[in-house]
Scaffold this motif. Structure first.
Motif, short mmCIF file in Angstrom:
data_model
loop_
_atom_site.label_atom_id
_atom_site.label_comp_id
_atom_site.label_asym_id
_atom_site.label_seq_id
_atom_site.Cartn_x
_atom_site.Cartn_y
_atom_site.Cartn_z
N THR A 74 0.83 -1.20 0.00
CA THR A 74 0.00 0.00 0.00
C THR A 74 0.87 1.26 0.00
OG1 THR A 74 -1.73 -1.16 1.21
CG2 THR A 74 -1.82 1.24 1.24
N GLY A 75 1.92 1.26 0.83
CA GLY A 75 2.82 2.41 0.89
C GLY A 75 3.53 2.64 -0.43
N ALA A 76 3.96 1.57 -1.08
CA ALA A 76 4.63 1.70 -2.37
C ALA A 76 3.67 2.27 -3.42
CB ALA A 76 5.17 0.35 -2.83
N ALA A 77 2.42 1.81 -3.40
CA ALA A 77 1.44 2.34 -4.36
C ALA A 77 1.17 3.82 -4.10
CB ALA A 77 0.14 1.54 -4.27
N GLU A 78 1.06 4.21 -2.83
CA GLU A 78 0.83 5.62 -2.49
C GLU A 78 2.02 6.48 -2.91
OE1 GLU A 78 -0.18 6.36 1.58
OE2 GLU A 78 -1.74 4.82 1.56
N ALA A 79 3.23 6.00 -2.62
CA ALA A 79 4.43 6.76 -2.98
C ALA A 79 4.53 6.93 -4.50
CB ALA A 79 5.68 6.07 -2.45
N ASP A 80 4.19 5.88 -5.24
CA ASP A 80 4.23 5.97 -6.70
C ASP A 80 3.18 6.96 -7.20
OD1 ASP A 80 5.14 4.97 -9.34
OD2 ASP A 80 3.05 4.28 -9.48
N ALA A 81 1.98 6.91 -6.65
CA ALA A 81 0.94 7.85 -7.08
C ALA A 81 1.33 9.29 -6.75
CB ALA A 81 -0.39 7.50 -6.40
N ASN A 82 1.93 9.51 -5.59
CA ASN A 82 2.37 10.86 -5.22
C ASN A 82 3.47 11.35 -6.14
OD1 ASN A 82 0.55 10.91 -3.12
ND2 ASN A 82 2.04 10.36 -1.57
N ALA A 83 4.42 10.48 -6.47
CA ALA A 83 5.50 10.87 -7.37
C ALA A 83 4.97 11.21 -8.76
CB ALA A 83 6.54 9.75 -7.45
N ARG A 84 4.03 10.41 -9.25
CA ARG A 84 3.45 10.69 -10.57
C ARG A 84 2.69 12.02 -10.58
NH1 ARG A 84 3.20 6.18 -14.11
NH2 ARG A 84 3.98 4.32 -13.08
N ALA A 85 1.93 12.29 -9.52
CA ALA A 85 1.19 13.54 -9.45
C ALA A 85 2.14 14.73 -9.40
CB ALA A 85 0.27 13.54 -8.23
N ASP A 86 3.23 14.60 -8.63
CA ASP A 86 4.21 15.67 -8.54
C ASP A 86 4.89 15.89 -9.89
OD1 ASP A 86 5.80 17.63 -7.16
OD2 ASP A 86 7.45 16.19 -7.18
N TYR A 87 5.25 14.82 -10.57
CA TYR A 87 5.91 14.93 -11.88
C TYR A 87 5.00 15.60 -12.88
CZ TYR A 87 8.20 13.68 -16.24
OH TYR A 87 8.80 13.74 -17.47
N GLU A 88 3.74 15.15 -12.93
CA GLU A 88 2.80 15.70 -13.91
C GLU A 88 2.53 17.18 -13.65
OE1 GLU A 88 -0.54 13.08 -13.83
OE2 GLU A 88 0.58 11.48 -14.81
#
Length: 161
Positions: A74-88
Motif C-alpha cells: 500500500t505504501g509503495a502504491a501511495e508513494a508511486d501515485a504521489n511521485a506521478r502527481a508531482d511529476y505531472e
C-alpha cells in the motif's frame, strides 16, 4: 519454540521507533521510501493486534507479517501515485503564449523551478531571461553565453528543472 504476544509487540515497537528515527537522522534518502516503511509498520501493528485477538499469541506474529506485507504494498502504491502527481504537475503546464518560443518558454519554466528569476514564462527571450540563463550557466560551470539551447534545457531537466 513458542512465540509470545509480548515479544511480537516489542519487536513491532522497536521497528516503529526505528522507522520514526531514521528519517529524522537523514539516513533515509527520500520521503517516498519513508512512506513505504511507515505503511509497512502500521500494517504490521494492526496485523499483530488483529492476529493476537483472533489467534492468541501465535496469531500476532502471523498477523504482523501479513499486515506488514500489505502495508508495504500500500505504501509503495501511495508513494508511486504521489511521485506521478508531482511529476505531472511540474512538467505539464500551460503551453507558451502565442508569439513566444516553446524552447524559451521551457527554459524559463525550468529556470523558475531551479530558483532563477527569468521573469514570467512567456516564451519571449529578453534581458531577464538572458541574465537568468547566464547565472545558471555560471553556477553550474557551463560556458556562459546567456543563450537558450536544447542542450541547456536538457541539462536543466536532468537537474530537476
Amino acid at each position: 519454540m513458542t512465540r509470545t504476544f509480548g515479544a511480537s509487540i516489542s519487536r513491532i515497537a522497536w521497528l516503529s521507533a526505528l522507522t520514526l528515527a531514521l528519517p529524522a537522522m537523514s539516513l533515509w534518502p527520500s520521503h517516498a521510501q519513508a512512506q513505504v516503511i511507515e505503511r509497512g509498520v502500521q500494517g504490521g501493528v494492526v496485523g499483530a493486534i488483529i492476529g493476537g485477538i483472533v489467534g492468541g499469541g501465535r496469531g500476532a506474529g502471523t498477523g504482523a507479517a501479513i499486515g506488514a506485507g500489505v502495508g508495504l504494498v500500500t505504501g509503495a502504491a501511495e508513494a508511486d501515485a504521489n511521485a506521478r502527481a508531482d511529476y505531472e504537475s511540474q512538467y505539464y503546464g500551460a503551453p507558451p503564449p502565442p508569439g513566444g518560443s516553446e524552447l524559451v518558454y521551457n527554459i524559463q519554466t525550468s529556470l523558475a523551478r531551479l530558483g532563477y528569476d527569468a521573469g514570467p514564462p512567456d516564451g519571449v527571450y529578453g534581458e531577464r531571461t538572458a541574465d537568468a540563463i547566464s547565472q545558471y550557466q555560471h553556477a553550474n560551470r557551463l560556458p556562459v553565453d546567456g543563450r537558450p539551447s536544447p542542450q541547456l534545457l536538457n541539462i536543466m531537466i536532468s537537474q530537476g528543472g
